[in-house]
Write a protein that holds these residues in place. Structure first.
Motif, short mmCIF file in Angstrom:
data_model
loop_
_atom_site.label_atom_id
_atom_site.label_comp_id
_atom_site.label_asym_id
_atom_site.label_seq_id
_atom_site.Cartn_x
_atom_site.Cartn_y
_atom_site.Cartn_z
N LEU A 1 -49.97 -11.59 -87.47
CA LEU A 1 -49.72 -13.02 -87.44
C LEU A 1 -48.43 -13.37 -88.18
O LEU A 1 -47.64 -14.20 -87.71
CB LEU A 1 -50.91 -13.78 -88.03
CG LEU A 1 -52.17 -13.79 -87.16
CD1 LEU A 1 -53.32 -14.50 -87.87
CD2 LEU A 1 -51.91 -14.46 -85.81
N VAL A 2 -48.18 -12.74 -89.33
CA VAL A 2 -46.95 -13.04 -90.07
C VAL A 2 -45.74 -12.57 -89.28
O VAL A 2 -44.73 -13.28 -89.19
CB VAL A 2 -46.99 -12.40 -91.47
CG1 VAL A 2 -45.62 -12.45 -92.12
CG2 VAL A 2 -48.01 -13.12 -92.35
N GLN A 3 -45.81 -11.38 -88.71
CA GLN A 3 -44.67 -10.90 -87.93
C GLN A 3 -44.45 -11.77 -86.68
O GLN A 3 -43.30 -12.04 -86.30
CB GLN A 3 -44.87 -9.44 -87.53
CG GLN A 3 -44.71 -8.48 -88.69
CD GLN A 3 -44.75 -7.03 -88.27
OE1 GLN A 3 -45.46 -6.67 -87.33
NE2 GLN A 3 -44.01 -6.18 -88.96
N TYR B 1 -48.38 -22.45 -97.75
CA TYR B 1 -49.57 -21.60 -97.79
C TYR B 1 -49.31 -20.25 -97.13
O TYR B 1 -49.68 -19.20 -97.67
CB TYR B 1 -50.75 -22.29 -97.10
CG TYR B 1 -52.04 -21.51 -97.22
CD1 TYR B 1 -52.85 -21.62 -98.33
CD2 TYR B 1 -52.42 -20.62 -96.22
CE1 TYR B 1 -54.02 -20.89 -98.46
CE2 TYR B 1 -53.58 -19.87 -96.33
CZ TYR B 1 -54.37 -20.01 -97.45
OH TYR B 1 -55.51 -19.26 -97.58
N LEU B 2 -48.65 -20.27 -95.97
CA LEU B 2 -48.38 -19.03 -95.26
C LEU B 2 -47.49 -18.10 -96.07
O LEU B 2 -47.67 -16.89 -96.10
CB LEU B 2 -47.75 -19.33 -93.90
CG LEU B 2 -48.64 -20.06 -92.90
CD1 LEU B 2 -47.85 -20.40 -91.64
CD2 LEU B 2 -49.85 -19.21 -92.54
N GLY C 1 -46.87 -18.43 -99.56
CA GLY C 1 -47.30 -18.22 -100.93
C GLY C 1 -48.65 -17.55 -101.09
O GLY C 1 -48.87 -16.85 -102.08
N VAL C 2 -49.54 -17.74 -100.13
CA VAL C 2 -50.89 -17.21 -100.24
C VAL C 2 -51.16 -16.17 -99.17
O VAL C 2 -51.63 -15.07 -99.45
CB VAL C 2 -51.94 -18.34 -100.17
CG1 VAL C 2 -53.35 -17.78 -100.24
CG2 VAL C 2 -51.69 -19.35 -101.30
N GLY C 3 -50.85 -16.52 -97.94
CA GLY C 3 -51.06 -15.59 -96.84
C GLY C 3 -52.36 -15.84 -96.11
O GLY C 3 -53.21 -16.61 -96.55
N LEU C 4 -52.49 -15.16 -94.98
CA LEU C 4 -53.61 -15.42 -94.08
C LEU C 4 -54.88 -14.70 -94.48
O LEU C 4 -55.96 -15.07 -94.06
CB LEU C 4 -53.21 -15.04 -92.65
CG LEU C 4 -52.07 -15.92 -92.11
CD1 LEU C 4 -51.43 -15.27 -90.90
CD2 LEU C 4 -52.61 -17.29 -91.75
N ARG C 5 -54.76 -13.64 -95.28
CA ARG C 5 -55.96 -13.01 -95.84
C ARG C 5 -55.63 -12.52 -97.23
O ARG C 5 -55.33 -11.35 -97.43
CB ARG C 5 -56.47 -11.86 -94.98
CG ARG C 5 -57.72 -11.25 -95.61
CD ARG C 5 -58.45 -10.27 -94.73
NE ARG C 5 -59.64 -9.80 -95.44
CZ ARG C 5 -60.60 -9.07 -94.90
NH1 ARG C 5 -60.52 -8.73 -93.64
NH2 ARG C 5 -61.64 -8.69 -95.62
N PRO C 6 -55.64 -13.40 -98.22
CA PRO C 6 -55.33 -12.95 -99.57
C PRO C 6 -56.38 -11.98 -100.08
O PRO C 6 -57.57 -12.14 -99.80
CB PRO C 6 -55.32 -14.26 -100.38
CG PRO C 6 -56.16 -15.21 -99.59
CD PRO C 6 -55.97 -14.84 -98.16
N GLU C 7 -55.92 -10.98 -100.80
CA GLU C 7 -56.82 -9.98 -101.37
C GLU C 7 -56.97 -10.23 -102.87
O GLU C 7 -56.00 -10.61 -103.54
CB GLU C 7 -56.27 -8.57 -101.15
CG GLU C 7 -56.06 -8.19 -99.69
CD GLU C 7 -57.34 -7.81 -98.99
OE1 GLU C 7 -58.39 -7.67 -99.67
OE2 GLU C 7 -57.31 -7.63 -97.75
N HIS C 8 -58.17 -10.00 -103.37
CA HIS C 8 -58.44 -10.19 -104.79
C HIS C 8 -58.82 -8.86 -105.43
O HIS C 8 -59.32 -7.95 -104.77
CB HIS C 8 -59.56 -11.21 -104.99
CG HIS C 8 -59.16 -12.60 -104.58
ND1 HIS C 8 -58.45 -13.44 -105.40
CD2 HIS C 8 -59.35 -13.26 -103.41
CE1 HIS C 8 -58.22 -14.58 -104.76
NE2 HIS C 8 -58.75 -14.49 -103.56
N ALA C 9 -58.55 -8.75 -106.72
CA ALA C 9 -58.83 -7.51 -107.44
C ALA C 9 -60.31 -7.16 -107.32
O ALA C 9 -61.17 -8.02 -107.57
CB ALA C 9 -58.43 -7.64 -108.89
#
Length: 412
Positions: free
Chosen positions: A346-348, A390-391, A393-401
């Motif tokens: 999606l980003v590409q 949002y796209l 700075g955060v992204g479409l599937r942010p990952e958390h520790a």
């Protein structure tokens, strides 16, 4: 008995350093190979996005990061044809803990991650150690051969090798993995100019003119400039020489006219061959590619680092337990691509659309800036500026520790 580790990470960029730290916190024996003596390479991405800032907090490193010299970018502002400007992305509208992009020299971030890794007993970082070849047993990758700065060579065997060695990945090439390449209309040229006391940029403010544009990125003691022009123009720019380049920049950014002597020659202008590509398959048995080694991104939006870091978090989340058990097969490696493919595609896709609608027409001289309809829409409905924020700075599937990697901040 040769050298051995559980997970071998090739490349000490953001993806490699985050992955090494997270796996070490899971108790996995991990070795990171970095071919340079330090991380001091200029003109690389220096953006730390809100989602990465959140990750640093979760890792207990937020306070250490906050002490690093950095500047904050809160908006992306584009000049309009009427002499005004329009805010295309406003990070202040994000409902996140850190509603801005932190601009910090990447070497400082990598040093911070390295220091945190060294505090883990199963972590090893080997500088000045360059991977030269993959080691195989049958069809499975079982480690790498390496060469150090003094010419010494050796082998390290591993249950899993992860290629984090960038868009020109040696590990990827030797594994026979070939990316699909997409057409790109632009290249980038990086340089720096002095930062004066009156410079207080809190926004990324592109400067556009037919055939080229530039983005000024604030640093603590200087301004870093990304000059964007048409693909393949580097030989022409260098043939024209530094005086002509200085004049081009001064016309685009008039307030820099009295600073262009900072560029002594075209050697001070670093060319980036912009690529957008993506592997169809991110792994072979025993080897996984992530970050730029799996998908090179355009600098448009500055999202490459964000995606690389999120790839690393997903990899650690999915593979820490299989690595502890010593059973990492193709199915486990394929799961990383499955998890990260949708946000990558999606980003590409968005970047390629921006190339066609905005960047391409601009560098080809067909339009001086963003489409008038887009500018009018954002001016009429300013709240829309949260979408690109949002796209980016955060992204479409942010990952958390993952829980095993989380720590309370270490107060000093």
């Amino acid at each position: 008995m040769g050298e051995r580790t559980t997970c071998l990470v090739v490349g000490g960029g953001p993806a490699g350093m985050v992955l090494g730290l997270l796996l070490a916190r899971a108790g996995v024996e991990v070795t990171v190979l970095e071919k340079h003596a330090d991380f001091l390479r200029d003109f690389r991405g220096d953006t730390v996005h809100p989602s990465t800032l959140q990750l640093l907090d979760e890792l207990g490193l937020g306070e250490e990061f906050a002490r690093l010299p950095h500047t904050r970018v809160e908006q992306v502002v584009f000049p309009a044809g009427d002499g005004g400007s329009v805010t295309l992305g406003d990070f202040r509208r994000l409902r996140v803990r850190h509603p801005y992009i932190a601009m910090v020299p990447q070497w400082d971030l990598l040093d911070l991650l390295a220091d945190a890794g060294r505090r883990e007993p199963t972590y090893t970082l080997r500088m000045q150690t360059e991977m030269t070849d993959l080691v195989r047993e049958g069809d499975r990758v079982t480690g790498v051969r390496y060469r150090t700065a003094d010419g010494a060579t050796g082998e390290i065997r591993a249950d899993l090798t992860v290629a984090c060695d960038g868009r020109h990945s040696v590990a990827r090439r030797q594994a026979g993995l070939r990316p699909e390449e997409f057409p790109v209309p632009i290249d980038a040229w990086w340089f720096r100019v002095p930062r004066l006391p009156g410079d207080h940029p809190a926004a990324l403010a592109p400067r556009a003119a037919p055939g080229r544009f530039a983005v000024v990125i604030p640093r603590e003691t200087f301004l870093q400039v990304a000059y964007i022009g048409r693909k393949g123009a580097d030989p022409e720019l260098r043939a024209r020489g530094i005086e002509a380049f200085r004049q081009d920049v001064a016309e685009l950014i008039p307030e820099f006219r009295d600073r262009m002597d900072a560029l002594a020659s075209m050697d001070d202008v670093k060319h980036l061959d912009v690529r957008v590509d993506r592997l169809l398959r991110w792994h072979v048995d025993g080897l996984l590619c992530i970050g730029d080694a799996a998908h090179a991104m355009s600098p448009v939006g500055g999202v490459g680092i964000n995606l690389a870091v999120q790839d690393a978090v997903a990899t650690a989340t999915l593979l820490a337990e299989p690595l502890r058990r010593g059973v990492v097969g193709p199915a486990e490696l394929a799961a990383v691509r499955t998890r990260r493919l949708v946000p990558t595609v999606l980003v590409q896709t968005l970047q390629r659309a921006l190339h066609r609608a905005l960047v391409g027409p601009l560098v080809e001289g067909r339009r001086p800036g963003p489409p008038a309809l887009a500018l009018a829409l954002v001016r009429r409905i300013p709240q829309l500026s949260v979408v690109p924020a949002y796209l980016i700075g955060v992204g479409l599937r942010p990952e958390h520790a993952p829980p095993f990697a989380r720590r309370a901040p270490a107060h000093s």
